[in-house]
Design a protein around this motif. Sequence first.
Motif, PDB file in Angstrom:
ATOM      1  N   ALA A 144      57.533  53.517  -6.480  1.00  0.00           N
ATOM      2  CA  ALA A 144      57.290  53.382  -5.259  1.00  0.00           C
ATOM      3  C   ALA A 144      57.722  51.911  -4.709  1.00  0.00           C
ATOM      4  O   ALA A 144      58.146  51.936  -3.600  1.00  0.00           O
ATOM      5  N   LEU A 145      57.645  50.975  -5.169  1.00  0.00           N
ATOM      6  CA  LEU A 145      57.962  49.748  -5.128  1.00  0.00           C
ATOM      7  C   LEU A 145      59.267  49.493  -4.651  1.00  0.00           C
ATOM      8  O   LEU A 145      59.752  49.092  -3.752  1.00  0.00           O
ATOM      9  N   PHE A 146      60.174  50.083  -5.567  1.00  0.00           N
ATOM     10  CA  PHE A 146      61.653  50.222  -5.454  1.00  0.00           C
ATOM     11  C   PHE A 146      62.139  50.913  -4.246  1.00  0.00           C
ATOM     12  O   PHE A 146      62.747  50.229  -3.342  1.00  0.00           O
ATOM     13  N   GLY A 147      61.432  52.083  -3.741  1.00  0.00           N
ATOM     14  CA  GLY A 147      61.807  52.976  -2.717  1.00  0.00           C
ATOM     15  C   GLY A 147      61.163  52.137  -1.593  1.00  0.00           C
ATOM     16  O   GLY A 147      62.090  51.798  -0.335  1.00  0.00           O
ATOM     17  N   LEU A 148      60.280  51.346  -1.330  1.00  0.00           N
ATOM     18  CA  LEU A 148      59.661  50.725  -0.067  1.00  0.00           C
ATOM     19  C   LEU A 148      60.506  49.610   0.055  1.00  0.00           C
ATOM     20  O   LEU A 148      60.641  49.033   1.182  1.00  0.00           O
ATOM     21  N   VAL A 149      60.907  48.727  -1.140  1.00  0.00           N
ATOM     22  CA  VAL A 149      61.631  47.423  -0.826  1.00  0.00           C
ATOM     23  C   VAL A 149      63.182  47.577  -0.558  1.00  0.00           C
ATOM     24  O   VAL A 149      63.706  46.996   0.208  1.00  0.00           O
ATOM     25  N   ARG A 150      63.457  49.066  -0.936  1.00  0.00           N
ATOM     26  CA  ARG A 150      65.050  49.530  -0.607  1.00  0.00           C
ATOM     27  C   ARG A 150      64.909  50.077   0.644  1.00  0.00           C
ATOM     28  O   ARG A 150      66.238  50.566   1.134  1.00  0.00           O
ATOM     29  N   GLY A 151      64.078  50.406   1.481  1.00  0.00           N
ATOM     30  CA  GLY A 151      63.870  50.882   2.613  1.00  0.00           C
ATOM     31  C   GLY A 151      63.994  52.593   2.703  1.00  0.00           C
ATOM     32  O   GLY A 151      64.512  53.007   3.723  1.00  0.00           O
ATOM     33  N   ASN A 152      63.485  52.726   1.467  1.00  0.00           N
ATOM     34  CA  ASN A 152      63.666  54.506   1.179  1.00  0.00           C
ATOM     35  C   ASN A 152      62.064  54.829   1.069  1.00  0.00           C
ATOM     36  O   ASN A 152      61.797  55.301  -0.248  1.00  0.00           O
ATOM     37  N   PRO A 153      61.507  55.109   2.141  1.00  0.00           N
ATOM     38  CA  PRO A 153      59.873  55.534   1.887  1.00  0.00           C
ATOM     39  C   PRO A 153      59.705  56.762   1.410  1.00  0.00           C
ATOM     40  O   PRO A 153      58.763  56.893   0.675  1.00  0.00           O
ATOM     41  N   GLN A 154      60.674  57.558   1.400  1.00  0.00           N
ATOM     42  CA  GLN A 154      60.447  59.101   0.515  1.00  0.00           C
ATOM     43  C   GLN A 154      60.275  58.839  -0.857  1.00  0.00           C
ATOM     44  O   GLN A 154      59.301  59.649  -1.427  1.00  0.00           O
ATOM     45  N   ARG A 155      60.654  57.479  -1.652  1.00  0.00           N
ATOM     46  CA  ARG A 155      60.262  57.570  -2.823  1.00  0.00           C
ATOM     47  C   ARG A 155      58.407  57.787  -3.036  1.00  0.00           C
ATOM     48  O   ARG A 155      57.991  58.075  -3.785  1.00  0.00           O
ATOM     49  N   TYR A 156      57.981  56.896  -1.984  1.00  0.00           N
ATOM     50  CA  TYR A 156      56.483  56.738  -2.106  1.00  0.00           C
ATOM     51  C   TYR A 156      56.319  58.068  -1.385  1.00  0.00           C
ATOM     52  O   TYR A 156      54.981  58.702  -2.072  1.00  0.00           O
ATOM     53  N   LEU A 157      56.507  58.532  -0.540  1.00  0.00           N
ATOM     54  CA  LEU A 157      55.857  59.453   0.331  1.00  0.00           C
ATOM     55  C   LEU A 157      55.943  60.945  -0.466  1.00  0.00           C
ATOM     56  O   LEU A 157      55.074  62.042  -0.244  1.00  0.00           O
ATOM     57  N   ALA A 158      56.676  60.805  -1.398  1.00  0.00           N
ATOM     58  CA  ALA A 158      56.791  62.067  -2.325  1.00  0.00           C
ATOM     59  C   ALA A 158      55.679  62.096  -3.310  1.00  0.00           C
ATOM     60  O   ALA A 158      55.479  63.046  -4.035  1.00  0.00           O
ATOM     61  N   LEU A 159      54.960  61.140  -3.412  1.00  0.00           N
ATOM     62  CA  LEU A 159      53.905  61.066  -4.527  1.00  0.00           C
ATOM     63  C   LEU A 159      52.716  61.205  -4.030  1.00  0.00           C
ATOM     64  O   LEU A 159      52.439  61.204  -2.609  1.00  0.00           O
ATOM     65  N   GLU A 160      51.556  61.863  -4.572  1.00  0.00           N
ATOM     66  CA  GLU A 160      50.333  62.066  -4.116  1.00  0.00           C
ATOM     67  C   GLU A 160      49.618  60.779  -4.555  1.00  0.00           C
ATOM     68  O   GLU A 160      49.384  60.471  -5.520  1.00  0.00           O
ATOM     69  N   ASP A 161      49.206  60.245  -2.925  1.00  0.00           N
ATOM     70  CA  ASP A 161      48.393  59.136  -3.318  1.00  0.00           C
ATOM     71  C   ASP A 161      47.242  58.980  -2.227  1.00  0.00           C
ATOM     72  O   ASP A 161      47.208  58.266  -1.529  1.00  0.00           O
ATOM     73  N   PRO A 162      46.106  59.876  -2.572  1.00  0.00           N
ATOM     74  CA  PRO A 162      45.315  60.103  -1.439  1.00  0.00           C
ATOM     75  C   PRO A 162      44.307  58.699  -1.111  1.00  0.00           C
ATOM     76  O   PRO A 162      43.829  58.483  -0.134  1.00  0.00           O
ATOM     77  N   ASP A 163      44.108  57.970  -2.290  1.00  0.00           N
ATOM     78  CA  ASP A 163      43.476  56.870  -2.168  1.00  0.00           C
ATOM     79  C   ASP A 163      44.126  55.331  -2.047  1.00  0.00           C
ATOM     80  O   ASP A 163      43.683  54.258  -1.962  1.00  0.00           O
ATOM     81  N   HIS A 164      45.482  55.582  -1.686  1.00  0.00           N
ATOM     82  CA  HIS A 164      46.218  54.637  -1.575  1.00  0.00           C
ATOM     83  C   HIS A 164      46.557  53.454  -2.710  1.00  0.00           C
ATOM     84  O   HIS A 164      46.849  52.346  -2.521  1.00  0.00           O
ATOM     85  N   SER A 165      45.843  53.841  -4.148  1.00  0.00           N
ATOM     86  CA  SER A 165      46.116  52.952  -5.276  1.00  0.00           C
ATOM     87  C   SER A 165      47.392  52.748  -5.447  1.00  0.00           C
ATOM     88  O   SER A 165      47.744  51.617  -5.957  1.00  0.00           O
ATOM     89  N   ILE A 166      48.415  53.752  -5.546  1.00  0.00           N
ATOM     90  CA  ILE A 166      49.804  53.582  -5.828  1.00  0.00           C
ATOM     91  C   ILE A 166      50.541  52.594  -4.901  1.00  0.00           C
ATOM     92  O   ILE A 166      51.022  51.611  -5.266  1.00  0.00           O
ATOM     93  N   PHE A 167      50.170  52.654  -3.674  1.00  0.00           N
ATOM     94  CA  PHE A 167      50.734  51.427  -2.783  1.00  0.00           C
ATOM     95  C   PHE A 167      50.340  50.252  -3.073  1.00  0.00           C
ATOM     96  O   PHE A 167      50.824  49.195  -3.131  1.00  0.00           O
ATOM     97  N   GLU A 168      49.059  50.131  -3.052  1.00  0.00           N
ATOM     98  CA  GLU A 168      48.122  48.933  -3.548  1.00  0.00           C
ATOM     99  C   GLU A 168      48.669  48.131  -4.718  1.00  0.00           C
ATOM    100  O   GLU A 168      48.873  46.946  -4.933  1.00  0.00           O
ATOM    101  N   LYS A 169      49.073  48.921  -5.878  1.00  0.00           N
ATOM    102  CA  LYS A 169      49.475  48.398  -7.130  1.00  0.00           C
ATOM    103  C   LYS A 169      50.945  48.163  -6.849  1.00  0.00           C
ATOM    104  O   LYS A 169      51.592  46.743  -7.361  1.00  0.00           O
ATOM    105  N   ALA A 170      51.828  48.748  -5.983  1.00  0.00           N
ATOM    106  CA  ALA A 170      53.232  48.370  -5.819  1.00  0.00           C
ATOM    107  C   ALA A 170      53.207  47.035  -5.013  1.00  0.00           C
ATOM    108  O   ALA A 170      53.951  46.084  -5.130  1.00  0.00           O
ATOM    109  N   TRP A 171      52.300  46.901  -3.880  1.00  0.00           N
ATOM    110  CA  TRP A 171      52.358  45.750  -3.187  1.00  0.00           C
ATOM    111  C   TRP A 171      51.892  44.508  -4.226  1.00  0.00           C
ATOM    112  O   TRP A 171      52.247  43.404  -3.829  1.00  0.00           O
TER     113      TRP A 171
END
Length: 451
Positions: A144-171
């Motif tokens: 997710a971090l790679f996609g978000l940094v590279r301007g490709n949000p689909q890498r993150y959006l393709a993941l199931e993250d209901p509690d936003h924990s993946i995004f939080e760890k990436a941040w």
Amino acid sequence: MQAEKHLFATTPLLGALLRKRAAKRLFSSSSRDAAVLLARAVEEGHPESDAIFRRLLLLQHGSEPVMHGALWNYWKSRRFEELLKRTHASETLQPDLLQAIEAMPETDWGNGMVFTLWSIADRDDIAEKIEAKGRHAPALEMDALFGLVRGNPQRYLALEDPDHSIFEKAWLAATSTQRQRISTTVLKSQNPRLVAAYDHAVKEGHDPQLVIEALKLCGDHDALLDRLHGLPFTSALEVVAFWEESGGRPKNPSGKAVVEAAVALYRELPGLLPELRLSRPPGTRDIFSFWTERYGSGELQEQDLSSPDPFRRAGALFAGAQRGSVPRSRLQEITLNGTWPEKLALHYLVAAPEAGSRQEHVCWLRPQDNIVAAILTTRLPGSLEESALLAGRVHTGSGSDDRSAELQRKLLQLLGVLQGYFLRGLITVDSNDDAIDRNAVETEELTDAEW
């Protein structure tokens, strides 16, 4: 053991030969210990470290899996410091590094190694190799971090993250530079789910205005209304202005009613704002005219140029610059490091209005009313006690025909409408001033509200 003993041999005449033989034997052993020993020798400044390092870098996992794995695991444990230092310092090693990355096995171990190297080095050429191979990190937060940094949000959006924990760890794993890029990706995505994950995971570590702008772009007016919680009332007014201009409204009926009421009150504000004074107040003088008159003689001007009073220096500077008696180098220095009165004087010289122009360099405003200032600085939702105190001060102030008092009332009503949304159950909203509930807040034209 013999090879290890001779790796740093310094015997006269034979030292270089012994070192080369030792390195050759270690490479031919294909063992984990040999790989680590050679990597350490490079770090410790071995006389043949350049040659040893390049040979290590060219090791292939297919032909030397044990040695290759041990080497890269060792480099990873050292955060790739020696690897990045040497490849950065030598252009000839850059292609070798990229070749080594490209040849890395497409396994969890190999992909994890490449992504870890990218996250530390943050280099575009490494990222491009990852994208070209279609690699994915074994850890979801790294992918997710790679996609978000590279301007490709689909890498993150393709993941199931209901509690936003993946995004939080990436941040949390991102550097400050990478976080700026993530913020840009979120803003450009116009994706409500991504904005929500960003807002939840990042918490206080971001600019709230970025979230507001992102929600505006993606048209999520329900989330935009909810996001006003915690913002100063001035920022909330900017969002109400956006709703008034764009016509966008929340889908939720209660939220829509609140926005409609807020917009209706907002439209009444322009007619209540104090008018600008087109001339200076009686008894005052234009400061630039005063300076021109005061420093008619060059003697006083030279004296005040070194005065400890910044206003005297500014006046002398203004007069001297007009005459051309102040060196250009000093003007440049003051432009950068001068006090604000000095900068004001120089700015006016550059941007002075033409003769006959109606525009002045000063707009004379009425002092901001303390009640209005208190309302504008209230952080939503505020408290009922604060609102009651402000309401009391409004009604004990100027008469009802005073536009200033009416402005205070309208702002307080608008604040009350937004407070009602966040403090449902604590505020009673009524369309007239006869409500007897002690928490009642008077409002207007709010027939469809649901509290």
